[in-house]
Every structure is written in C-alpha cells, then in structure tokens.
Write an enzyme that holds these catalytic residues in place. Structure first.
Site, PDB file in Angstrom:
ATOM      1  N   ASN A 108       0.756  -1.253  -0.063  1.00 14.59           N
ATOM      2  CA  ASN A 108       0.008  -0.090   0.047  1.00 14.59           C
ATOM      3  C   ASN A 108       0.901   1.286  -0.008  1.00 14.59           C
ATOM      4  O   ASN A 108       0.973   2.058  -0.744  1.00 14.59           O
ATOM      5  CB  ASN A 108      -0.943  -0.067   1.314  1.00 14.59           C
ATOM      6  CG  ASN A 108      -1.693   1.112   1.513  1.00 14.59           C
ATOM      7  OD1 ASN A 108      -1.796   1.797   0.260  1.00 14.59           O
ATOM      8  ND2 ASN A 108      -2.682   1.228   2.298  1.00 14.59           N
ATOM      9  N   ASP A 109       1.358   1.562   1.058  1.00 15.71           N
ATOM     10  CA  ASP A 109       2.151   2.887   1.259  1.00 15.71           C
ATOM     11  C   ASP A 109       3.152   2.940   0.160  1.00 15.71           C
ATOM     12  O   ASP A 109       3.637   4.169  -0.258  1.00 15.71           O
ATOM     13  CB  ASP A 109       3.019   2.874   2.504  1.00 15.71           C
ATOM     14  CG  ASP A 109       1.815   3.040   3.704  1.00 15.71           C
ATOM     15  OD1 ASP A 109       0.862   3.650   3.374  1.00 15.71           O
ATOM     16  OD2 ASP A 109       2.382   2.437   4.981  1.00 15.71           O
TER      17      ASP A 109
END
Lengths: 466, 105
Positions: free
Chosen positions: A394-395
């Site tokens: 994600n990040d």
C-alpha cells in the site's frame, strides 16, 4: 596448539567468512559462499578445542551442549516457514547477544583461564572491552526479544511510548557509559551486574517505541549490534576471528539499516526515536476515506483485465506474506504466461518485514529471480504496462509521497503504479497502511479494488483464468 | 617504544569494517534475507569464547560456574550456527531450483 598457529587459523576463518559474504553478490555463487562460511566455522571450533586443555568431564558436557544446540537449530531451520524468517532472524540475534553476555560473565568470574588477569584484578584494557561487549550483547538480547515478540504478533506492533521516554533512555545510556568507565577503578560484582541489568533494560526500552512497519530497520540494526557485541568479546579474548567477524557483521547490519531508512526516506534517528504511524492520524484519514467513492470488483473482472493485457507487473507487499499467497500468485502468473502476457515483479526495498523478505517468498514459490526487479530497475516500465497487480502492498505505491510535503511518507521512493493503464489492489479493507496515510490511488478511475484475502482472491482469479 | 598489541587488533578491526562495507554493498538486494541469516550464523563464532569458558578450570574434577555459563553459551551458539547456516542453505537452494526449471523449459 601454539597461540601463533591458532591465530593464523583464526585469520583463515575470518577470510572464509569474507568469502561467504562475497558469494552473496549473485545467486549462482551464493551456495559456494555458504560452504565457505560453514568451513570457516568448523575450522574455528576445531582450532579452539585444540587450543584448550581437554578435561573429560568438560568435554562430555561440551558435546552434549553442542548436540542439543545443533538439534534445536537444525530442527528450526528445516521446519520454519519462509514467511516467518523475520522473527527467526530476530530470535537468532537474541541468542548471539545472550551468548556474548554469558561468555563475558564467565570471563569476569574466571579471568585466569582467559589470560586476562585475576578475579577483580583484570587488565584495564580487557575490562573495558569486556564491559562494552557485555553491554552491547545485553542490549542485543532484550532488543531482539522485543522485536521477535512484535514480529510474531505476541506483542502489539504499534509503538509504545510514554512521557519522558527519551530522557530515561538518555539517562540509562549515560549511566552505562559511566559504569563501563568506573570498572577501571572498581571491578566489583555489584557494578558489573548493574551494568548488565541496565543494558538489558535499555535494550527493551529502545525497541518498544518502534512500530511494526519500521521492523526492517530494527532487525538490520540488531544485526549490526550482534556484530559489535561479537567484536567486543573478540577484543576481550584477543581473538582475530571474532574481531574480523564482528566487524563484518556490524558493518553489514549498518548498511542494511541505511538502505532500509533510505527506502522510507527517514533518518535513522527518526526511526529509533519511534512513534511513527500513531492512532490519531490514521483515524482522521479513515473518515476522509469513507466519503470518497471507490470502484470495487471481483475475481472475474480482475481475471478479464489481466487476460487481455499484454503486460502485467506484480507488486507484492507484507500482506502477501501474511496471507501466504506466494504460491497462488505463481500459479496465476503461470496461467497468464500461457495467455502470452508478459509478467514481472516489482519489489520495493522496504516491502515486507526485513530486507529481501519478498524475494525469498517469491523464490520459495519458484519464481525465477530474473523476473523479479528492484525499484530502480523497473520503475520506468510502469508507464508501458497495462495492469499492475498490487497484492498486500500500500504505502510503497502511494503517489502522495511525491506530491504532498506534509505527508509523513513524503519523499519516500515509491513504485510508480499510478502510471499503469489500470491498477488492481488486493486488500482486505480500505484501512490505510502502516504509515497511517490514505492512498489516493484507491479513488482513481482506473483503479479496481479487490476486497478479499490476498490468497483467496488470487486463487479465485486463477479459477477465472481458465 | 613497543606498539601495544591492542593497536594491531584495532587495525584488524578497522580494516575489516572497510572490507565488510565494500563486500556488503556488492550483495544483490534479492539476497538480503540470506545475507542476514548468514551474518547471524557467522557471528556465532563467539562459540570460540564459549569453548574457552567451557574448558576453563581451576580445579580439575569439578564443573565451575564459569563452565556452566560456557556450556549454556555453547548451546545458544550451536543453535545459531546450525540454524543459521542450514536455513541460509535452504533459502539459497530455492534460488537454484528455479534456474533448473527454467532451463528445462
């Protein structure tokens, strides 16, 4: 064996260990490297045994100790799942730390056998080296235990902070330095043990404020510490093999910490001081997220998109490790290749919980390593790619790292997933990643969210590819 | 004036840090996990200290406190040596299997 001869053998051990690390420069030479390492270790053990006076009782207990350790170690090595490598490495670090403490304590109570002087009358240089070794060893031990508990999920991965934490740590650090210096004047049992206990305490305290996502840095750092502890004991025992090895391991861990920090665009100090991704920021972002519309799809849609693509890049993250989805992923890629889709893998430096974590998992699933690329090598390819399949990451794909200077992850190098024609996100929910930052990619028109467990979703896609 | 042997050890230490620096930068990122497990295994060379502790004695027929600490340290180091090298070997073996499979294709 004479001291000179054994020193030469210990030097050879050091050289074999250097070759062992050198071998890791490519997968082809790595297995040979590992054999060099094993040879070096056997040599060191044999030479040490030949250098001491062998007493029957001690030999018996030594063999029992070695066998117990060997059996436990061998058993763990064969049983451990590859997804559990980070906690295994943390656990192993703690053992090196504790072994360093035990050796130092033993040397403190019986310095005659180590040639360091007499009880409470140890040579000045040796007692300082011993103090440093025992202290770093103790810090490594408790620090690694906490890292292990966090990685194993036996302890919350969220940072534990309290007021005055940094002052307490600074005070403890200063006391440790003072006690090591004080050992020159007074080698009393009380001071020696106070030093050990304070070191145990600070090891515990410096790791608890560090959050789950920063574990790659912590593991690398503890790797480095275990090396410095070994070097400290090496100086105490005047042993070349230990000094060389300690220096090698220490610098290796330091370099890995540096690479991990760079992968997150954070300073080492920032990681150590901890408290990243606190609850308040993530709850704010959650509220914001619920207001915006998101396109979500199912396995059928995803299979259709990928089947008709000419190229797909897979972006694995920690979520893939948690779901053990690497084998299903490989199956999916095989199916795609049969449909003449070009598939490659993109690995972010901090994907997973330790350096190189994703690479090992993909290797376990028999993914050829020449299909797996590092960030710098593949980032330009996203623009020419039809589909990005982001599984459990994600990040590391969040474009906010480039656009919003206020974001906690601003400046972090990211995989340019946004440049793909379409993006598939396999995620269990809309919750933000460990940095607590909302990912604007989720709301884009060309993004399709696949809300499911990474393994189950990938398996469903495989079924739909037939 | 004679040079203190400590200076020689310090020289070895500092030079080894430099060797480590250059060698580790040349390690391919895909092998960083095996790098950690193998550095872990080699740092267990601390077993040489544990061996001295295990066989240290002031009295021939008794097992002293120092000996017991030595045996414990030997056990811990042995877990690390066997565990570390074997798990590294197991990981590196996985990088090999793929090569073979690819060759067959």
């Amino acid at each position: 064996m004479s001291a000179n001869l054994s020193s030469i053998f210990f030097l050879i051990t050091g050289i074999l260990f250097i070759l062992a690390l050198r071998g890791l420069s490519s997968p082809e030479t790595s297995r040979m490297g590992n054999l060099f390492g094993i040879t070096g270790m056997i040599l060191a053990i044999v030479v040490s045994i030949l250098s001491v006076d062998i007493l029957f009782n001690n030999l018996l207990f030594f063999i029992i100790a070695l066998s117990i350790g060997g059996i436990i170690g061998g058993f763990i090595a064969f049983k451990i799942p590859m997804t559990a490598m980070p906690q295994l490495v943390a656990c192993f670090h703690s053992l090196v730390g504790l072994a360093a403490v035990l050796v130092a304590v033993s040397a403190y109570y019986n310095p005659e056998s180590f040639g360091l002087g007499n009880f409470q009358d140890i040579k000045t240089a040796s007692i300082i080296e011993m103090g440093l070794g025992v202290s770093i060893g103790a810090i490594t031990f408790t620090g690694s235990i906490i890292a292990f508990l966090k990685l194993q999920g036996l302890m919350s991965g969220s940072p534990i902070t309290f007021p005055g934490q940094h002052y307490l740590n600074a005070l403890l650090g200063a006391s440790i330095i003072f006690l090591i210096s004080y050992l020159i004047l007074n080698q009393s049992v009380q001071i020696f043990w106070t030093l050990i206990i304070l070191s145990f305490l600070i090891g515990f305290l410096i790791i608890i404020p560090i959050g789950g996502a920063d574990m790659p840095v912590v593991i690398s750092m503890l790797n480095s510490y275990s090396g410095w502890a070994a070097a400290g004991i090496g100086f105490t025992l005047e042993n070349t093999a230990l000094i060389i090895t300690g220096a090698l391991v220490g610098s290796s861990g330091a370099i890995l910490s540096y690479i991990m920090c760079k992968g997150m665009n954070r300073s080492f100090l920032n990681v150590i001081l901890g408290g990243f991704g606190t609850d308040s920021s993530s709850s704010n972002n959650k509220e914001k997220g619920e207001q915006k519309p998101v396109k979500s799809g199912n396995a059928e849609d995803a299979a259709f998109l990928m089947k008709n693509a000419s190229s797909v890049i897979i972006v694995p993250g920690y979520g893939m490790a948690v779901a053990q989805a690497q084998h299903a992923l490989r199956e999916m890629v095989d199916k795609l290749k049969k449909n003449d889709v070009k598939v490659s893998y993109a690995i972010h430096p901090v994907a997973g919980r330790m350096p190189g974590h994703m690479n090992v998992l993909l290797a376990e699933a028999n993914v050829p390593y020449d299909e797996v690329f590092e960030l710098d090598d593949i980032n330009n390819d996203f623009a020419n790619t039809d589909v990005a399949y982001v599984i459990g990451a994600n990040d590391v794909t969040n474009p906010v790292a480039k656009t919003d200077p206020k974001s906690p992850i601003f400046g972090m190098p990211i995989l340019d997933v946004e440049k793909c024609k379409s993006v598939l996100f396999v995620k269990r929910s809309m919750s933000p990643g460990y940095a607590g930052v909302d990912n604007e990619l989720f709301y884009r028109d060309n993004t399709l969210m696949l809300f499911a467990d990474a393994k189950k979703m990938t398996e469903d896609i495989v079924k739909n590819l037939d | 004036m004679d040079i203190d042997p400590f200076i020689f050890r310090l020289s070895i230490f500092v030079l080894s840090i430099f060797i480590g620096y250059f060698v580790v930068w040349s390690v391919t990122p895909s092998l960083h996990t095996p790098l950690m497990s193998v550095t872990n295994a080699i740092s267990s060379v601390i077993i040489v200290g544990a061996i001295i502790a295990s066989f240290s004695s002031s009295n021939v027929n008794t097992i002293s406190f120092s000996n017991i600490l030595g045996f414990l340290a030997v056990t811990l180091a042995a877990i690390n040596i066997f565990g570390g090298f074997l798990v590294t070997q197991r990981m590196l073996q996985m990088y090999k299997k793929k090569e073979k499979k690819k060759d067959k294709k």
